[in-house]
Design an enzyme around this catalytic site. Sequence first.
Site, PDB file in Angstrom:
ATOM      1  N   HIS A   1     -28.530  -0.659 -65.899  1.00  0.00           N
ATOM      2  CA  HIS A   1     -29.505  -1.837 -66.329  1.00  0.00           C
ATOM      3  C   HIS A   1     -28.466  -2.782 -67.124  1.00  0.00           C
ATOM      4  O   HIS A   1     -27.870  -2.218 -68.319  1.00  0.00           O
ATOM      5  CB  HIS A   1     -30.749  -1.310 -66.946  1.00  0.00           C
ATOM      6  CG  HIS A   1     -31.526  -2.458 -67.787  1.00  0.00           C
ATOM      7  ND1 HIS A   1     -32.662  -2.677 -66.814  1.00  0.00           N
ATOM      8  CD2 HIS A   1     -31.431  -3.198 -68.711  1.00  0.00           C
ATOM      9  CE1 HIS A   1     -33.135  -3.859 -67.347  1.00  0.00           C
ATOM     10  NE2 HIS A   1     -32.696  -3.944 -68.475  1.00  0.00           N
ATOM     11  N   CYS A   2     -28.475  -3.909 -66.654  1.00  0.00           N
ATOM     12  CA  CYS A   2     -27.529  -4.928 -67.688  1.00  0.00           C
ATOM     13  C   CYS A   2     -28.372  -5.775 -68.343  1.00  0.00           C
ATOM     14  O   CYS A   2     -29.338  -6.626 -67.999  1.00  0.00           O
ATOM     15  CB  CYS A   2     -26.782  -5.698 -66.293  1.00  0.00           C
ATOM     16  SG  CYS A   2     -25.809  -6.750 -67.395  1.00  0.00           S
ATOM     17  N   PRO A   3     -28.388  -5.736 -69.964  1.00  0.00           N
ATOM     18  CA  PRO A   3     -28.996  -6.548 -70.637  1.00  0.00           C
ATOM     19  C   PRO A   3     -28.616  -7.968 -70.555  1.00  0.00           C
ATOM     20  O   PRO A   3     -29.335  -8.902 -70.853  1.00  0.00           O
ATOM     21  CB  PRO A   3     -28.509  -5.893 -72.036  1.00  0.00           C
ATOM     22  CG  PRO A   3     -27.323  -5.393 -71.806  1.00  0.00           C
ATOM     23  CD  PRO A   3     -27.349  -4.666 -70.409  1.00  0.00           C
TER      24      PRO A   3
ATOM     25  N   ASN B   1     -30.896  -9.071 -67.796  1.00  0.00           N
ATOM     26  CA  ASN B   1     -32.211  -8.813 -68.329  1.00  0.00           C
ATOM     27  C   ASN B   1     -32.969  -8.153 -66.882  1.00  0.00           C
ATOM     28  O   ASN B   1     -33.987  -8.440 -66.565  1.00  0.00           O
ATOM     29  CB  ASN B   1     -32.975  -9.879 -68.595  1.00  0.00           C
ATOM     30  CG  ASN B   1     -34.368  -9.695 -69.314  1.00  0.00           C
ATOM     31  OD1 ASN B   1     -34.519  -8.468 -69.927  1.00  0.00           O
ATOM     32  ND2 ASN B   1     -35.563 -10.438 -69.145  1.00  0.00           N
ATOM     33  N   ASN B   2     -31.960  -7.449 -65.939  1.00  0.00           N
ATOM     34  CA  ASN B   2     -32.510  -7.020 -65.012  1.00  0.00           C
ATOM     35  C   ASN B   2     -31.656  -5.727 -64.720  1.00  0.00           C
ATOM     36  O   ASN B   2     -30.474  -5.504 -65.280  1.00  0.00           O
ATOM     37  CB  ASN B   2     -32.237  -7.944 -63.643  1.00  0.00           C
ATOM     38  CG  ASN B   2     -32.876  -7.576 -62.547  1.00  0.00           C
ATOM     39  OD1 ASN B   2     -33.778  -6.776 -62.499  1.00  0.00           O
ATOM     40  ND2 ASN B   2     -32.932  -8.602 -61.391  1.00  0.00           N
TER      41      ASN B   2
END
Length: 375
Positions: A182-184, A187-188
């Site tokens: 999960h890549c902040p 945001n996805n």
Amino acid sequence: MRSRQRMFAAVMRLLLKCLRLGRRRRFKLVRQVEQLWHYGHLCLHSLLYNSFTNGDVVLDSLFEPVYWLVDHVTRWFGVVFVALVIGLTSSIVAIVYICLLPLILQTYTPAWICWHLAYGHWNLIMIVFHYYMAITTSPGHPPQAKNDLTGVSICRKCIAPKPARTHHCSICNRCVLKMDHHCPWLNNCVGHYNHRYFFSFCLFMTMGCIYCSISGWEMFRDAYAAIERMKLLDKERLQVAANQTYYQTPPPTFSFRQRAFHKSVVYLWVLCSSVALALGALTLWHAALITRGETSIERHINRKERQRLQKKGKVFRNPYSYGSWDNWKVFLGVDVPRHWLTRVLLPSPHPPHGTGLSWDLPPCVTEQRAPLLAI
């Protein structure tokens, strides 16, 4: 006399009987407390006992509140991170157009001007396209209804079928097909349908930052030296103002436009160089994973499986790896040679191979591999 002796003997017998009774009651109370203690310990041990419990499980349990806090903070701060990426990138583009491009048009030769205009705009288009696609494209989720998928497990959190290479994201609270992480900054989640967009964004952003750092090195040195002269002249002007006589004049000052120009160039070079180092390391890491045909999560799973089979004298083979070159072709969606231009060097929204529910042999793989051990 005899009656007194009999009465004294009776009182003594009653006293001894009371003492023996109190001692029995005290021992009985101690035994009851011990029984209750052992019973409670047995109940607690039976409720908490697990033959699979080890130090890692205990450590994960202790850090569970930290994981919960990180999951919820990341979920809410994802929008802030996306806005930060857009803001920083826009500031660099604005500095290039306002400060550097007029200087390039005035001082560079026509050949270098054409090179900078062509490469710079191509790199910018690739960055914007892949970042937009990475944040707007769903990574892919397994169907919630019952289906005819074979070889799937059940997610313990979703209580739904979980195909191979699918993992549960605690931040999105959903299972993700071929989940990488999960890549902040997006945001996805990075999964089956947007993994290529994520890697391409990292690659072209790194290339753009390296391009700006190399191209602006001389300007950065001149701007840094100019800022140092500004500081020195500011000190001299303060000293002159403090000891000013009628015949003394203060040293010349830099205009606001000159100060803004030099500080913008320094800001551009420092930011681009820092991002190039950090994002470049991340890009190289994901490039190595793609070469091996695995994701970030599968790397840890495969490493444990490799160690387990090594103890048994066996060799682990990744069932989703088709060789280094074919792994890149599958990842990038290159089926024919012209796709290296239309799908890699130019913006392309083509979907990846497969649906993420099953993993059949892609058509671009050159040779059939022998059956491998499953993960």
